[in-house]
Design a protein around this motif. Structure first.
Motif, short mmCIF file in Angstrom:
data_model
loop_
_atom_site.label_atom_id
_atom_site.label_comp_id
_atom_site.label_asym_id
_atom_site.label_seq_id
_atom_site.Cartn_x
_atom_site.Cartn_y
_atom_site.Cartn_z
N GLU A 143 0.82 -1.21 0.00
CA GLU A 143 0.00 0.00 0.00
C GLU A 143 0.86 1.26 0.00
O GLU A 143 0.58 2.22 -0.74
N SER A 144 1.93 1.27 0.79
CA SER A 144 2.82 2.43 0.83
C SER A 144 3.47 2.69 -0.52
O SER A 144 3.56 3.83 -0.97
N VAL A 145 3.92 1.63 -1.17
CA VAL A 145 4.54 1.77 -2.50
C VAL A 145 3.52 2.30 -3.50
O VAL A 145 3.83 3.17 -4.32
N TRP A 146 2.29 1.82 -3.43
CA TRP A 146 1.24 2.28 -4.33
C TRP A 146 0.97 3.78 -4.12
O TRP A 146 0.87 4.54 -5.08
N ILE A 147 0.90 4.21 -2.86
CA ILE A 147 0.65 5.63 -2.55
C ILE A 147 1.79 6.49 -3.08
O ILE A 147 1.56 7.53 -3.71
N VAL A 148 3.04 6.07 -2.84
CA VAL A 148 4.20 6.82 -3.34
C VAL A 148 4.15 6.90 -4.87
O VAL A 148 4.41 7.96 -5.45
N SER A 149 3.79 5.81 -5.52
CA SER A 149 3.71 5.80 -6.99
C SER A 149 2.68 6.79 -7.50
O SER A 149 2.91 7.50 -8.47
N ARG A 150 1.52 6.84 -6.85
CA ARG A 150 0.46 7.76 -7.27
C ARG A 150 0.90 9.22 -7.07
O ARG A 150 0.70 10.06 -7.94
N ILE A 151 1.48 9.52 -5.92
CA ILE A 151 1.94 10.88 -5.64
C ILE A 151 3.02 11.28 -6.63
O ILE A 151 3.00 12.38 -7.20
N HIS A 152 3.98 10.38 -6.86
CA HIS A 152 5.06 10.65 -7.81
C HIS A 152 4.51 10.93 -9.21
O HIS A 152 4.94 11.86 -9.88
N SER A 153 3.55 10.12 -9.63
CA SER A 153 2.97 10.30 -10.96
C SER A 153 2.31 11.67 -11.10
O SER A 153 2.53 12.38 -12.09
N GLN A 154 1.51 12.06 -10.11
CA GLN A 154 0.82 13.34 -10.18
C GLN A 154 1.79 14.52 -10.12
O GLN A 154 1.66 15.49 -10.88
N LEU A 155 2.78 14.44 -9.23
CA LEU A 155 3.76 15.53 -9.12
C LEU A 155 4.61 15.64 -10.39
O LEU A 155 4.91 16.74 -10.85
N SER A 156 4.99 14.51 -10.94
CA SER A 156 5.79 14.52 -12.17
C SER A 156 5.04 15.19 -13.31
O SER A 156 5.61 15.98 -14.06
N ARG A 157 3.78 14.85 -13.44
CA ARG A 157 2.97 15.44 -14.50
C ARG A 157 2.90 16.97 -14.32
O ARG A 157 3.08 17.73 -15.26
N TYR A 158 2.66 17.42 -13.10
CA TYR A 158 2.59 18.86 -12.82
C TYR A 158 3.92 19.54 -13.12
O TYR A 158 3.96 20.58 -13.79
N VAL A 159 5.01 18.98 -12.63
CA VAL A 159 6.33 19.57 -12.83
C VAL A 159 6.69 19.61 -14.31
O VAL A 159 7.21 20.61 -14.81
N ASP B 162 4.60 19.72 -16.86
CA ASP B 162 3.73 20.71 -17.51
C ASP B 162 4.16 22.14 -17.24
O ASP B 162 3.97 23.02 -18.07
N HIS B 163 4.75 22.40 -16.07
CA HIS B 163 5.12 23.75 -15.68
C HIS B 163 6.62 24.03 -15.73
O HIS B 163 7.05 25.13 -15.38
N GLY B 164 7.41 23.04 -16.14
CA GLY B 164 8.85 23.24 -16.21
C GLY B 164 9.45 23.62 -14.86
O GLY B 164 10.35 24.46 -14.79
N SER B 165 8.95 23.00 -13.80
CA SER B 165 9.33 23.41 -12.44
C SER B 165 10.53 22.69 -11.86
O SER B 165 10.98 23.03 -10.78
N GLY B 166 11.04 21.66 -12.50
CA GLY B 166 12.17 20.91 -11.94
C GLY B 166 12.02 19.43 -12.20
O GLY B 166 11.48 19.03 -13.22
N ILE B 167 12.48 18.63 -11.25
CA ILE B 167 12.39 17.18 -11.39
C ILE B 167 11.82 16.58 -10.10
O ILE B 167 11.93 17.17 -9.03
N ILE B 168 11.26 15.41 -10.23
CA ILE B 168 10.71 14.67 -9.09
C ILE B 168 11.39 13.31 -9.07
O ILE B 168 11.53 12.66 -10.11
N VAL B 169 11.83 12.89 -7.89
CA VAL B 169 12.40 11.55 -7.73
C VAL B 169 11.71 10.88 -6.53
O VAL B 169 11.24 11.55 -5.62
#
Length: 68
Positions: free
Chosen positions: A36-52, A54-61
């Motif tokens: 469950e924790s891995v799934w939550i991290v994956s979802r958050i990472h996916s959403q943040l990556s898409r935002y970053v 789209d806005h040229g804000s940096g990188i997400i790891v």
């Protein structure tokens, strides 16, 4: 009032393959994340990556070790 801080040597884990966090200046071993924790991290990472992207804000790891 004097305060003490941990040195690099104090914060080196005895088991280099373990999962550790520094909490209140103490090295604490953490269990590996569950499904469950891995799934939550994956979802958050996916959403943040898409935002970053789209806005040229940096990188997400995720699941990356940092030396602070």
């Amino acid at each position: 009032m004097a305060t003490s801080t941990s040195t690099d040597a104090d914060l080196r884990p005895g088991d280099p393959d373990g999962f550790f966090e520094v909490i209140d200046d103490q090295l604490v071993e953490q269990p590996p994340m569950g499904t469950e924790s891995v799934w939550i991290v994956s979802r958050i990472h996916s959403q943040l990556s898409r935002y970053v992207d789209d806005h040229g804000s940096g990188i997400i790891v995720s699941e990356m070790l940092f030396t602070l």
